[in-house]
Design a protein around this motif. Structure first.
Motif, short mmCIF file in Angstrom:
data_model
loop_
_atom_site.label_atom_id
_atom_site.label_comp_id
_atom_site.label_asym_id
_atom_site.label_seq_id
_atom_site.Cartn_x
_atom_site.Cartn_y
_atom_site.Cartn_z
N GLY A 190 0.78 -1.22 0.00
CA GLY A 190 0.00 0.00 0.00
C GLY A 190 0.82 1.28 0.00
N THR A 214 -2.68 3.39 3.88
CA THR A 214 -3.80 2.80 3.14
C THR A 214 -3.31 1.49 2.54
N GLN A 215 -4.06 0.42 2.76
CA GLN A 215 -3.62 -0.91 2.37
C GLN A 215 -3.55 -1.09 0.87
N ARG A 216 -4.40 -0.37 0.16
CA ARG A 216 -4.46 -0.60 -1.29
C ARG A 216 -4.74 0.68 -2.04
N ILE A 217 -4.05 0.86 -3.14
CA ILE A 217 -4.39 1.91 -4.09
C ILE A 217 -4.50 1.25 -5.46
N ILE A 218 -5.56 1.54 -6.16
CA ILE A 218 -5.81 0.90 -7.45
C ILE A 218 -5.07 1.70 -8.53
N GLY A 276 -8.03 4.87 -6.90
CA GLY A 276 -8.90 4.69 -5.75
C GLY A 276 -8.15 4.02 -4.61
N THR A 277 -8.47 4.38 -3.36
CA THR A 277 -7.80 3.79 -2.20
C THR A 277 -8.78 3.00 -1.36
N SER A 278 -8.22 2.23 -0.44
CA SER A 278 -9.04 1.43 0.47
C SER A 278 -9.39 2.19 1.74
N GLY A 279 -9.07 3.49 1.78
CA GLY A 279 -9.32 4.28 2.98
C GLY A 279 -8.07 4.41 3.81
N TRP A 280 -7.93 5.54 4.49
CA TRP A 280 -6.72 5.82 5.28
C TRP A 280 -6.97 5.57 6.76
N SER A 281 -5.91 5.11 7.43
CA SER A 281 -5.96 4.94 8.88
C SER A 281 -4.68 5.48 9.50
#
Length: 261
Positions: free
Chosen positions: A158, A171-175, A180-185
């Motif tokens: 990520g 973010t674990q994934r970015i397409i 697009g991302t999987s959301g930030w933490s």
């Protein structure tokens, strides 16, 4: 300068950590920033001159002034002192039209990410645009809606960033095809000035005291890891990058070290 560098490096050897063995890298005077990926190493000095490491020697990439360079699956990219974005094509930086960036990263899965100057909004350049760009036409960046000081991506772990309050985000994934991302933490435990994630997913950062930390416990079940591990250095550090088992370290005094463990 050489005498001082030698003295400081002797102190480093005497203070070496049991886990990391650091030595002087091929000498690049007044180093300011470094990036390693896919077996390549690029850097800039305090005079905004970009270099590439070939064997044990640094070679000037071009006469174009660049303050930040990055190498990875998306190619070799950089930003100038006026925040213009360049892609290095056949060793020659080609300026792009479009948005300005103060820092870019080419380490993702074909995409390029960047931080815009001023408002520090993050952007992403989709893989088909980044890979196909030949120095002609305007680049179409997609906003990611986050404000960060620094941003780094990996094809295997990520993206990681440092926000305007020096907090670490993940973010674990970015397409790559859509950005697009999987959301930030938020990743707690340390505040950082910069952070880099390598091609293999290893994560290293530098805090405001110039100390280096590694993110440990990274796995498929815990892609953001479990804790920060302090990496002792004998001098204050401003920038790091990791690739193929080597940690490249730029100290605040401009010395360049290579560490293994």
């Amino acid at each position: 300068m050489k005498a001082l560098a030698g003295f400081l490096l002797v102190l480093c050897y005497l203070a070496a950590s049991h886990a990391w063995n650091c030595r002087e890298a091929p000498r690049l005077s007044n180093a300011a920033q470094i990036d390693a990926g896919l077996g390549k190493v690029v850097a800039v000095n305090r005079y905004n001159q970009p270099f590439i490491l070939i064997g044990t020697r640094w070679y000037r990439l071009s006469t174009t002034s660049l303050k930040h360079v990055s190498v990875g699956p998306a190619g070799m990219w950089g930003t100038s002192t006026s925040n213009r974005v360049y892609k290095l094509i056949a060793g020659n930086p080609q300026i792009s039209s479009g948005l300005s960036m103060q820092q870019v990263d080419a380490g993702g899965d074909g995409q390029v990410v960047g931080v815009a100057p001023g408002n520090l909004v993050t952007y992403c350049l989709r893989d088909r645009i980044a890979l196909a760009y030949k120095g002609v036409g305007s680049l179409s960046w997609s906003s990611l809606g986050r404000r960060m000081r620094y941003y780094s991506c990996s094809p295997n772990n990520g993206c990681w960033g440092v926000d305007t309050s020096f907090r670490v985000l993940y973010t674990q994934r970015i397409i790559p095809s859509s950005c697009g991302t999987s959301g930030w933490s938020f990743v707690s435990g340390q505040s950082m000035t910069m952070i880099e994630v390598s091609t293999d997913g290893s994560v290293f950062g530098v805090n405001r005291r110039g100390q280096v930390y590694q993110r440990i416990g990274i796995s498929s079940r815990r892609p953001a890891g479990t804790a920060w591990r302090y990496v002792p250095m004998c001098m204050s550090v401003r920038h790091v990058s990791y690739d193929l088992g080597r940690l490249w370290v730029v100290t605040t005094s401009g010395l360049l070290m290579q560490c293994t463990h």
